[in-house]
Design a protein around this motif. Structure first.
Motif, PDB file in Angstrom:
ATOM      1  N   ALA A 118      -1.844   7.459 -10.331  1.00 35.21           N
ATOM      2  CA  ALA A 118      -2.015   6.295  -9.453  1.00 35.21           C
ATOM      3  C   ALA A 118      -1.933   4.973 -10.190  1.00 35.21           C
ATOM      4  CB  ALA A 118      -3.363   6.398  -8.732  1.00 35.21           C
ATOM      5  N   LYS A 119      -2.076   4.983 -11.496  1.00 38.97           N
ATOM      6  CA  LYS A 119      -2.076   3.725 -12.249  1.00 38.97           C
ATOM      7  C   LYS A 119      -0.798   2.925 -12.037  1.00 38.97           C
ATOM      8  CE  LYS A 119      -5.180   5.168 -15.988  1.00 38.97           C
ATOM      9  NZ  LYS A 119      -5.277   5.435 -17.450  1.00 38.97           N
ATOM     10  N   SER A 120       0.305   3.627 -11.874  1.00 40.54           N
ATOM     11  CA  SER A 120       1.593   2.942 -11.771  1.00 40.54           C
ATOM     12  C   SER A 120       1.879   2.368 -10.392  1.00 40.54           C
ATOM     13  CB  SER A 120       2.725   3.901 -12.153  1.00 40.54           C
ATOM     14  OG  SER A 120       2.759   5.001 -11.253  1.00 40.54           O
ATOM     15  N   CYS A 121       1.117   2.789  -9.372  1.00 36.54           N
ATOM     16  CA  CYS A 121       1.432   2.320  -8.016  1.00 36.54           C
ATOM     17  C   CYS A 121       0.223   1.746  -7.283  1.00 36.54           C
ATOM     18  CB  CYS A 121       2.029   3.473  -7.198  1.00 36.54           C
ATOM     19  SG  CYS A 121       0.914   4.872  -6.955  1.00 36.54           S
ATOM     20  N   TYR A 158      -8.205  17.651 -10.002  1.00 34.53           N
ATOM     21  CA  TYR A 158      -7.357  16.881  -9.086  1.00 34.53           C
ATOM     22  C   TYR A 158      -7.560  15.382  -9.291  1.00 34.53           C
ATOM     23  CZ  TYR A 158      -5.209  15.230  -4.762  1.00 34.53           C
ATOM     24  OH  TYR A 158      -4.421  14.578  -3.859  1.00 34.53           O
ATOM     25  N   SER A 159      -8.790  14.944  -9.411  1.00 34.98           N
ATOM     26  CA  SER A 159      -9.044  13.503  -9.558  1.00 34.98           C
ATOM     27  C   SER A 159      -8.478  12.967 -10.870  1.00 34.98           C
ATOM     28  CB  SER A 159     -10.545  13.210  -9.462  1.00 34.98           C
ATOM     29  OG  SER A 159     -11.259  13.821 -10.527  1.00 34.98           O
ATOM     30  N   LEU A 160      -8.599  13.741 -11.957  1.00 32.55           N
ATOM     31  CA  LEU A 160      -8.066  13.282 -13.239  1.00 32.55           C
ATOM     32  C   LEU A 160      -6.540  13.145 -13.176  1.00 32.55           C
ATOM     33  CD1 LEU A 160     -10.233  15.395 -15.730  1.00 32.55           C
ATOM     34  CD2 LEU A 160     -10.430  12.947 -15.234  1.00 32.55           C
ATOM     35  N   VAL A 161      -5.889  14.113 -12.546  1.00 34.84           N
ATOM     36  CA  VAL A 161      -4.427  14.075 -12.442  1.00 34.84           C
ATOM     37  C   VAL A 161      -3.975  12.942 -11.526  1.00 34.84           C
ATOM     38  CG1 VAL A 161      -2.385  15.328 -11.621  1.00 34.84           C
ATOM     39  CG2 VAL A 161      -4.134  16.522 -12.962  1.00 34.84           C
ATOM     40  N   VAL A 162      -4.582  12.848 -10.352  1.00 36.45           N
ATOM     41  CA  VAL A 162      -4.135  11.869  -9.355  1.00 36.45           C
ATOM     42  C   VAL A 162      -4.383  10.437  -9.825  1.00 36.45           C
ATOM     43  CG1 VAL A 162      -4.647  10.939  -7.061  1.00 36.45           C
ATOM     44  CG2 VAL A 162      -4.229  13.373  -7.355  1.00 36.45           C
ATOM     45  N   PHE A 163      -5.547  10.176 -10.397  1.00 33.97           N
ATOM     46  CA  PHE A 163      -5.812   8.803 -10.829  1.00 33.97           C
ATOM     47  C   PHE A 163      -4.947   8.400 -12.025  1.00 33.97           C
ATOM     48  CE2 PHE A 163      -9.895   9.144  -8.425  1.00 33.97           C
ATOM     49  CZ  PHE A 163      -9.646   8.071  -7.580  1.00 33.97           C
ATOM     50  N   LYS A 164      -4.540   9.361 -12.830  1.00 38.83           N
ATOM     51  CA  LYS A 164      -3.599   9.043 -13.906  1.00 38.83           C
ATOM     52  C   LYS A 164      -2.248   8.645 -13.308  1.00 38.83           C
ATOM     53  CE  LYS A 164      -1.645  10.879 -18.209  1.00 38.83           C
ATOM     54  NZ  LYS A 164      -2.089   9.724 -18.998  1.00 38.83           N
ATOM     55  N   PRO A 197     -15.254   1.503  -1.905  1.00 37.47           N
ATOM     56  CA  PRO A 197     -14.331   0.726  -2.738  1.00 37.47           C
ATOM     57  C   PRO A 197     -12.931   1.336  -2.823  1.00 37.47           C
ATOM     58  CG  PRO A 197     -16.467   0.902  -3.810  1.00 37.47           C
ATOM     59  CD  PRO A 197     -16.500   1.827  -2.630  1.00 37.47           C
ATOM     60  N   LEU A 198     -12.833   2.659  -2.826  1.00 34.47           N
ATOM     61  CA  LEU A 198     -11.513   3.296  -2.855  1.00 34.47           C
ATOM     62  C   LEU A 198     -10.700   2.898  -1.627  1.00 34.47           C
ATOM     63  CD1 LEU A 198     -10.614   6.940  -3.781  1.00 34.47           C
ATOM     64  CD2 LEU A 198      -9.832   6.008  -1.616  1.00 34.47           C
ATOM     65  N   VAL A 199     -11.325   2.992  -0.471  1.00 34.17           N
ATOM     66  CA  VAL A 199     -10.625   2.657   0.772  1.00 34.17           C
ATOM     67  C   VAL A 199     -10.269   1.175   0.807  1.00 34.17           C
ATOM     68  CG1 VAL A 199     -10.911   2.496   3.284  1.00 34.17           C
ATOM     69  CG2 VAL A 199     -11.588   4.580   2.073  1.00 34.17           C
ATOM     70  N   LEU A 200     -11.171   0.329   0.340  1.00 30.55           N
ATOM     71  CA  LEU A 200     -10.922  -1.112   0.331  1.00 30.55           C
ATOM     72  C   LEU A 200      -9.724  -1.454  -0.557  1.00 30.55           C
ATOM     73  CD1 LEU A 200     -12.048  -3.841   1.352  1.00 30.55           C
ATOM     74  CD2 LEU A 200     -13.412  -3.937  -0.740  1.00 30.55           C
ATOM     75  N   ARG A 201      -9.576  -0.744  -1.661  1.00 32.46           N
ATOM     76  CA  ARG A 201      -8.488  -1.029  -2.607  1.00 32.46           C
ATOM     77  C   ARG A 201      -7.159  -0.447  -2.143  1.00 32.46           C
ATOM     78  NH1 ARG A 201      -7.721  -1.403  -8.328  1.00 32.46           N
ATOM     79  NH2 ARG A 201      -5.547  -2.062  -8.575  1.00 32.46           N
ATOM     80  N   TRP A 202      -7.163   0.750  -1.585  1.00 36.01           N
ATOM     81  CA  TRP A 202      -5.922   1.488  -1.381  1.00 36.01           C
ATOM     82  C   TRP A 202      -5.381   1.447   0.041  1.00 36.01           C
ATOM     83  CZ3 TRP A 202      -2.664   3.926  -4.763  1.00 36.01           C
ATOM     84  CH2 TRP A 202      -3.083   4.005  -6.088  1.00 36.01           C
ATOM     85  N   PHE A 203      -6.164   0.992   1.019  1.00 34.54           N
ATOM     86  CA  PHE A 203      -5.724   1.082   2.412  1.00 34.54           C
ATOM     87  C   PHE A 203      -5.681  -0.292   3.072  1.00 34.54           C
ATOM     88  CE2 PHE A 203      -6.686   5.404   1.498  1.00 34.54           C
ATOM     89  CZ  PHE A 203      -5.870   6.154   2.346  1.00 34.54           C
ATOM     90  N   TYR A 206       0.852  -1.187   0.000  1.00 38.47           N
ATOM     91  CA  TYR A 206       0.000   0.000   0.000  1.00 38.47           C
ATOM     92  C   TYR A 206       0.891   1.242   0.000  1.00 38.47           C
ATOM     93  CZ  TYR A 206      -3.715  -3.242   1.300  1.00 38.47           C
ATOM     94  OH  TYR A 206      -4.618  -4.277   1.315  1.00 38.47           O
ATOM     95  N   PRO A 207       1.005   1.929  -1.125  1.00 42.43           N
ATOM     96  CA  PRO A 207       1.941   3.052  -1.222  1.00 42.43           C
ATOM     97  C   PRO A 207       1.475   4.264  -0.419  1.00 42.43           C
ATOM     98  CG  PRO A 207       0.598   2.931  -3.190  1.00 42.43           C
ATOM     99  CD  PRO A 207       0.249   1.711  -2.374  1.00 42.43           C
ATOM    100  N   LYS A 208       2.415   5.119  -0.074  1.00 44.31           N
ATOM    101  CA  LYS A 208       2.073   6.362   0.634  1.00 44.31           C
ATOM    102  C   LYS A 208       1.185   7.267  -0.217  1.00 44.31           C
ATOM    103  CE  LYS A 208       6.171   6.466   3.599  1.00 44.31           C
ATOM    104  NZ  LYS A 208       7.398   7.220   3.991  1.00 44.31           N
ATOM    105  N   PHE A 209       1.259   7.062  -1.519  1.00 45.90           N
ATOM    106  CA  PHE A 209       0.433   7.851  -2.434  1.00 45.90           C
ATOM    107  C   PHE A 209      -1.061   7.654  -2.171  1.00 45.90           C
ATOM    108  CE2 PHE A 209      -1.280   8.931  -6.711  1.00 45.90           C
ATOM    109  CZ  PHE A 209      -0.732  10.198  -6.839  1.00 45.90           C
ATOM    110  N   ARG A 210      -1.400   6.640  -1.364  1.00 49.46           N
ATOM    111  CA  ARG A 210      -2.816   6.370  -1.075  1.00 49.46           C
ATOM    112  C   ARG A 210      -3.496   7.573  -0.436  1.00 49.46           C
ATOM    113  NH1 ARG A 210       0.240   3.586   2.680  1.00 49.46           N
ATOM    114  NH2 ARG A 210      -0.276   3.845   4.907  1.00 49.46           N
ATOM    115  N   TRP A 211      -2.752   8.382   0.328  1.00 52.96           N
ATOM    116  CA  TRP A 211      -3.368   9.549   0.973  1.00 52.96           C
ATOM    117  C   TRP A 211      -3.729  10.620  -0.053  1.00 52.96           C
ATOM    118  CZ3 TRP A 211      -4.995   8.515   5.613  1.00 52.96           C
ATOM    119  CH2 TRP A 211      -4.337   7.539   6.376  1.00 52.96           C
ATOM    120  N   ALA A 212      -2.933  10.724  -1.101  1.00 50.65           N
ATOM    121  CA  ALA A 212      -3.275  11.646  -2.192  1.00 50.65           C
ATOM    122  C   ALA A 212      -4.517  11.152  -2.927  1.00 50.65           C
ATOM    123  CB  ALA A 212      -2.101  11.774  -3.160  1.00 50.65           C
ATOM    124  N   VAL A 213      -4.633   9.823  -3.065  1.00 50.55           N
ATOM    125  CA  VAL A 213      -5.817   9.242  -3.698  1.00 50.55           C
ATOM    126  C   VAL A 213      -7.048   9.480  -2.822  1.00 50.55           C
ATOM    127  CG1 VAL A 213      -6.888   7.096  -4.496  1.00 50.55           C
ATOM    128  CG2 VAL A 213      -4.464   7.522  -4.927  1.00 50.55           C
TER     129      VAL A 213
END
Length: 426
Positions: free
Chosen positions: A207-210, A199-205, A139-145, A21-28
């Motif tokens: 987030a694909k790599s991590c 923000y969501s368009l930038v962050v989710f783009k 679902p976001l929390v279930l996937r990223w945290f 679970y990357p630290k980037f999850r908080w940005a997501v």
């Protein structure tokens, strides 16, 4: 625990400790926070402007108030679309859709908001932003945290719900005093939606790599079987009833409290509109702090098991009944204490409901079940307001509505005590 429903073989789960679970999850997670703030600002900004909207559009105040009803109706209906869409196309799609619905129609108000019918369409689209934002949160929390952080991760965007409402209620009249134009006021407030969208368009783009790697099955028959099993489970319908009670409590308490504080005695407390606004701010502070505290309790004390914390939240909400007693409202420290206390309980309810959904269902159907629980449950807000308005009309005081809200909290407590078989695959 044994179950009386058909056994459905769930896809093999990836061991929790094998998932990174990357630290980037908080940005997501911030995407969820911003979309929640955006829809609340668009929702609540109309409230202080209803009189001006009625005059400008040439309609009665009652018709202007119906614009709030349109928003609530389409917010409820949108869950049934957003939930399945989240499972099929992913969290990024539904959150970006929510931000789009909070920004584009709202921004168009300056050009299109001169007809009641068109404004009603704008309100319907804004209302749909609610379902897409909240259906994607769990679902976001279930996937990223990781499991030990999911309570807090749901509590933070849950706290943004009352925060967004406060921003909308305070910012709209302030901007209107400067602009003198309600359409321009609403359009300027679309900035929150634009921020969420970009923000969501930038962050989710990014987030694909991590993104954390999880097992995803393409076997539609297995997913459909899991969904059918969930729909047959008594636990699902107990959860829907609990969510109905949550909406009843939240919508009724937050809508009726300001007028209860302000209206002259014996109808209300006779404190006037200024004091009513200040006291409602106290309730909202409790509602902001409550989800975060509830999330920490869930993670640190209850080991991720939501039902115990949900019972605590209903119990705190039940303390709302104390504000009808003179021994409480005549003592300012005691009054403030119970307002914060009950506000915290009410604020906890929604994130904990979502935590329960995450805990119970196969991750392939969490979006659908989230949408269904919240979709059916959302009608509790409308029913609660209708019942309480009848009680107010027939009794002439707010005592009966306060007791009805408290009764809904008791129902929630009783539902927490029911232990039906859990859905298979939980």
């Amino acid at each position: 625990m044994s179950t009386d429903i058909d056994t459905v073989k769930a896809p093999p789960a990836t061991p929790v400790d094998a998932i990174h679970y990357p630290k980037f999850r908080w940005a997501v997670l911030a995407t969820s926070c911003l979309t929640v703030i955006a829809f609340q600002v668009s929702a609540m900004s109309y409230g202080p402007l209803l009189g001006e909207i009625a005059k400008n559009l040439g309609v009665s105040l009652a018709q202007a108030v119906n614009l709030m009803t349109v928003f609530m109706l389409f917010a409820a209906l949108s869950f049934f679309i957003a939930g399945p869409m989240c499972d099929r196309y992913g969290v990024a799609t539904v959150l970006a859709t929510s931000a789009f619905l909070s920004s584009v129609p709202t921004a168009a108000t300056i050009w299109l908001g001169h007809s009641y019918a068109i404004v009603a369409v704008i309100r319907a689209l804004q209302g749909c932003a609610v379902g897409f934002a909240l259906a994607g949160m769990a679902p976001l929390v279930l996937r990223w945290f990781p499991p030990q952080q999911r309570g807090l991760a749901l509590g933070i965007p849950g706290a943004m719900n009352p925060l967004g409402a406060i921003i909308g209620v305070l910012a709209a009249p302030a901007i209107f005093r400067s602009s003198g134009n309600w359409q321009l006021t609403v359009t300027l407030l679309s900035g929150f939606g634009w921020l969420a969208l970009v923000y969501s368009l930038v962050v989710f783009k990014m987030a694909k790599s991590c993104a954390p790697k999880v097992n995803i099955t393409s076997d539609k028959s297995t997913i459909a079987a899991a969904f059918r099993a969930a729909m047959r489970s008594p636990f699902t319908w107990v959860g829907v009833l609990a969510t109905f009670a949550v909406n009843w409590i939240m919508q009724s308490a937050f809508s009726l409290s300001p007028s209860y504080f302000a209206e002259p005695k014996p109808v209300g407390l006779g404190l006037g509109p200024l004091a009513a606004g200040q006291l409602m701010g106290v309730v909202q502070i409790g509602a902001i702090v409550g989800p975060i505290v509830g999330g920490l309790l869930l993670d640190k004390v209850f080991g991720g098991k939501a039902r115990g914390v949900l019972a605590i939240a209903f119990l705190l909400s039940l303390s709302y009944c104390t504000i009808q007693f003179g021994s409480v409202y005549n003592s300012r420290p005691l009054f403030i204490f119970f307002l914060v206390f009950s506000g915290a309980g009410i604020g906890m309810l929604f994130p904990l409901i979502m935590s329960q959904i995450n805990e119970l269902y196969d991750h392939h159907i969490v979006g659908r079940m989230n949408g269904m629980w919240l979709g059916f449950g959302a009608f509790g807000g409308s029913v609660g307001l209708f019942v309480n308005s009848i009680a107010l009309k027939h009794t002439g005081t707010y005592i009966m509505p306060i007791n009805i809200i408290s009764a809904a909290a008791v129902v929630g407590l009783l539902l927490c005590a029911i232990r039906p078989p859990k859905p298979q695959g939980s």
